[in-house]
Design an enzyme around this catalytic site. Structure first.
Site, mmCIF file in Angstrom:
data_model
loop_
_atom_site.group_PDB
_atom_site.id
_atom_site.type_symbol
_atom_site.label_atom_id
_atom_site.label_comp_id
_atom_site.label_asym_id
_atom_site.label_seq_id
_atom_site.Cartn_x
_atom_site.Cartn_y
_atom_site.Cartn_z
ATOM 1 N N ARG A 50 18.337 20.818 29.807
ATOM 2 C CA ARG A 50 18.889 20.548 28.475
ATOM 3 C C ARG A 50 19.659 21.767 27.971
ATOM 4 N NH1 ARG A 50 16.244 21.642 23.963
ATOM 5 N NH2 ARG A 50 14.187 21.303 24.886
ATOM 6 N N TYR A 102 41.380 8.467 16.080
ATOM 7 C CA TYR A 102 40.560 7.481 16.800
ATOM 8 C C TYR A 102 39.551 6.882 15.819
ATOM 9 C CZ TYR A 102 36.742 5.795 19.733
ATOM 10 O OH TYR A 102 35.747 5.030 20.281
ATOM 11 N N ASP A 173 41.950 17.656 18.397
ATOM 12 C CA ASP A 173 41.578 16.742 19.472
ATOM 13 C C ASP A 173 42.781 16.637 20.413
ATOM 14 O OD1 ASP A 173 41.135 14.461 21.102
ATOM 15 O OD2 ASP A 173 39.774 13.614 19.612
ATOM 16 N N LYS A 198 38.367 10.385 29.397
ATOM 17 C CA LYS A 198 39.747 9.950 29.537
ATOM 18 C C LYS A 198 40.457 10.702 30.667
ATOM 19 C CE LYS A 198 38.803 7.369 25.916
ATOM 20 N NZ LYS A 198 37.550 7.879 25.343
#
Length: 384
Positions: A50, A102, A173, A198
């Protein structure tokens, strides 16, 4: 020596496979949750996955190198990255965000972050006076460029000048262009966001997200957050993204070549009313794109003459799937009105021009002639 971006896609910061004892050309998947310690007070550098994992660490170094940052953090999705990033703000803080983002980002800001005491001003950062929206409690400016889905181009350097004058963070972004075509940190941004699902992954086969920065202070904060909230990317998914990045350069070039051919067709198709692509010379963002980007990318948004035609195209293309994502080797058509931006308030959709006649296209690496012909046949078969 300085490496080109094409070479960085393969080796990142020239560390390559240094430190990997087997010499494996494909960086190994360290599929482990925990690590043994030699003795009290000594560590291999890894304690628990983690916190960190060798495969994820290698991926983060590659992505940091591609974006010219000092650190990158890999998350389980793009939205996990943005969600974790928002934890650097506190109740009472205010952010300025572009109005055309988005839909998932807007949904997070308006439904989760506002509930937790953070306020937002959604404005058109490519047209409006950003400074007039700055308040005493404003902490950051958050933009996409090009924007999703209307392909507005925001001047990163101008936003960075405003941010620095008011001691704000500039968050960009960079998903649509990827680090291959654009590096916002080079133009004054403080933080870069990616949906690694993406273009970085490139094969529509896994989810990932990234936060990249050139600030030690932000890096330290984000390292504490990712350790605490537990949304780091898994070893296997880290390996998939590493594999995808190796072909980023050739995919981006081929996809852009195809996109330009499709734009040329769409601009001459009588049933298409508008085409939004930053590489169109008379588009508002063309000159800014030339200045801050090395390419125009492979995302196209276009508006057809009616909602009925839009839905017909989605139903009758034979090669291009109707699917909600972008950046993969397969060309995809998306319907923002009911998919990516369905949760965006209607007044914002209308203000941005997201109508029932608008389609978004992520262009892949197929033969451009096949893509153009598929669109032609679908459009010409409409008799409405």
């Amino acid at each position: 020596m300085d490496l080109s971006i094409e070479t960085k896609c393969m080796y990142g910061d020239r560390e390559g496979l240094k430190g990997e004892p087997t010499g494996s050309i494909s960086f190994p998947i360290y599929q482990t949750a925990t690590y043994a310690h030699p003795e009290v007070g000594k560590s291999t550098g890894f304690d628990y996955s983690r916190l960190q994992n060798p495969t994820r660490q290698h991926l983060e170094r590659v992505v940091a190198s591609l974006e010219n940052g000092i650190d990158a953090l890999a998350f389980s999705s793009g939205m996990a990255a943005i969600t974790a990033l928002m934890e650097i703000f506190k109740p009472g803080d205010h952010l300025i965000t572009d109005i055309d983002l988005y839909g998932g980002s807007i949904r997070l800001f308006d439904n989760i972050n506002e509930k937790n005491g953070i306020s937002f001003s959604h404005i058109n950062c490519s047209k409006e006076d950003v400074e007039s929206y700055i308040k005493p409690n404003t902490k950051a400016i958050y933009i996409e460029t090009p924007t999703n889905p209307m392909m507005n181009v925001v001047d990163i350097e101008k936003m960075a000048e405003i941010a620095k004058a008011y001691k704000l963070l500039l968050i960009v972004d960079n998903t649509f262009l990827s680090p291959y075509f654009q590096n916002p940190l080079d133009f004054g941004a403080d933080i870069v966001i990616h949906s690694g699902t993406k273009f970085l992954g490139g094969h529509n086969d896994t989810l990932a997200g990234f936060v990249i920065t050139n600030s030690t202070e932000i890096s330290d904060k984000m390292r504490f957050i990712i350790k605490t909230v537990g949304s780091g990317l898994s070893p296997f998914d880290s390996w998939l993204i590493l594999r995808g990045i190796k072909t980023l350069a050739v995919r981006m070039e081929k996809s852009q070549e195809n996109a330009i051919a499709i734009v040329d067709y769409l601009r001459n198709e009588p049933k298409v009313k508008n085409v939004y692509y930053p590489g169109i010379k008379d588009s508002p963002g063309y000159e800014i794109s030339k200045r801050q980007s090395r390419g125009f990318g492979s995302m196209i948004t276009f508006e057809v003459e009616s909602p009925e035609l839009a839905r017909h195209i989605l139903k009758y293309t034979k090669l291009i799937p109707f699917a909600e994502s972008l950046g993969g080797v397969e060309t995809l058509l998306t319907y923002p009105f009911t998919q990516t931006h369905a949760d965006v308030p209607e007044e914002i959709r209308k203000a941005n021009g997201i109508t029932e006649s608008v389609l978004r296209m992520s262009v892949g690496i197929e033969a451009k002639e096949d893509l153009v012909n598929d669109l032609k046949e679908a459009i010409s078969s409409y008799k409405g």
